[in-house]
Design a protein around this motif. Sequence first.
Motif, mmCIF file in Angstrom:
data_model
loop_
_atom_site.group_PDB
_atom_site.id
_atom_site.type_symbol
_atom_site.label_atom_id
_atom_site.label_comp_id
_atom_site.label_asym_id
_atom_site.label_seq_id
_atom_site.Cartn_x
_atom_site.Cartn_y
_atom_site.Cartn_z
ATOM 1 N N GLU A 32 28.080 -50.602 15.997
ATOM 2 C CA GLU A 32 26.947 -51.489 15.692
ATOM 3 C C GLU A 32 26.210 -51.014 14.441
ATOM 4 O O GLU A 32 25.886 -51.804 13.559
ATOM 5 N N CYS A 33 25.986 -49.723 14.359
ATOM 6 C CA CYS A 33 25.326 -49.157 13.181
ATOM 7 C C CYS A 33 26.176 -49.393 11.937
ATOM 8 O O CYS A 33 25.662 -49.777 10.880
ATOM 9 N N ARG A 60 28.448 -51.733 11.362
ATOM 10 C CA ARG A 60 28.440 -53.154 10.976
ATOM 11 C C ARG A 60 27.110 -53.531 10.334
ATOM 12 O O ARG A 60 27.076 -54.249 9.330
ATOM 13 N N ARG A 61 26.022 -53.039 10.902
ATOM 14 C CA ARG A 61 24.695 -53.382 10.375
ATOM 15 C C ARG A 61 24.521 -52.917 8.927
ATOM 16 O O ARG A 61 23.903 -53.603 8.115
ATOM 17 N N HIS A 62 25.086 -51.756 8.613
ATOM 18 C CA HIS A 62 24.897 -51.197 7.268
ATOM 19 C C HIS A 62 26.113 -51.367 6.357
ATOM 20 O O HIS A 62 26.100 -50.898 5.223
ATOM 21 N N ARG A 69 22.497 -48.445 0.938
ATOM 22 C CA ARG A 69 22.674 -49.310 2.097
ATOM 23 C C ARG A 69 22.102 -48.765 3.395
ATOM 24 O O ARG A 69 21.790 -49.532 4.305
ATOM 25 N N TRP A 88 18.774 -47.545 20.261
ATOM 26 C CA TRP A 88 20.240 -47.483 20.320
ATOM 27 C C TRP A 88 20.686 -46.356 21.249
ATOM 28 O O TRP A 88 21.610 -46.523 22.031
#
Length: 142
Positions: free
Chosen positions: A56-57, A59-61, A75, A87
């Motif tokens: 998740e981290c 993908r987010r960044h 980023r 999280w």
Amino acid sequence: MAQAQAHTDLDCERAWAQFASEAAPALAAFEASLDAPELAQQRVLGSILARNAASECGRRHGFESIHSYEAFRERVPVTRWQDVAPWIERSQATREPVISAEAPSFYECTSGSSAARKEIPYTPSLLGELKRAVVAWLAKLY
């Protein structure tokens, strides 16, 4: 009594010699990285980003498209505990990986000296990195 101590000392010497022999490749790799530390750090960062791009981290960044330290700095913002605590709490509750692609093996509680106690996730990859560092350090002592 002195003979028993000499025997114990010899056993200890043999054990350290065996350890040093088996740890030699890890120590050599670490020492080689000292010749080009920037390149070594770029490789470590690239490996971490590649392993965690689907998290998740990641993908987010946009980890999958980060190929330099500069891009990482642009980023991925500096974060505080408050930023990652949700999280980590979710990962603890579900036992699923959230921040990294690996589920944590366990959580270690900090001492709470500067704020409230925090639960730090330890993944298999982190434990492997710690092991490699300690092995190289101990091999250098021998």
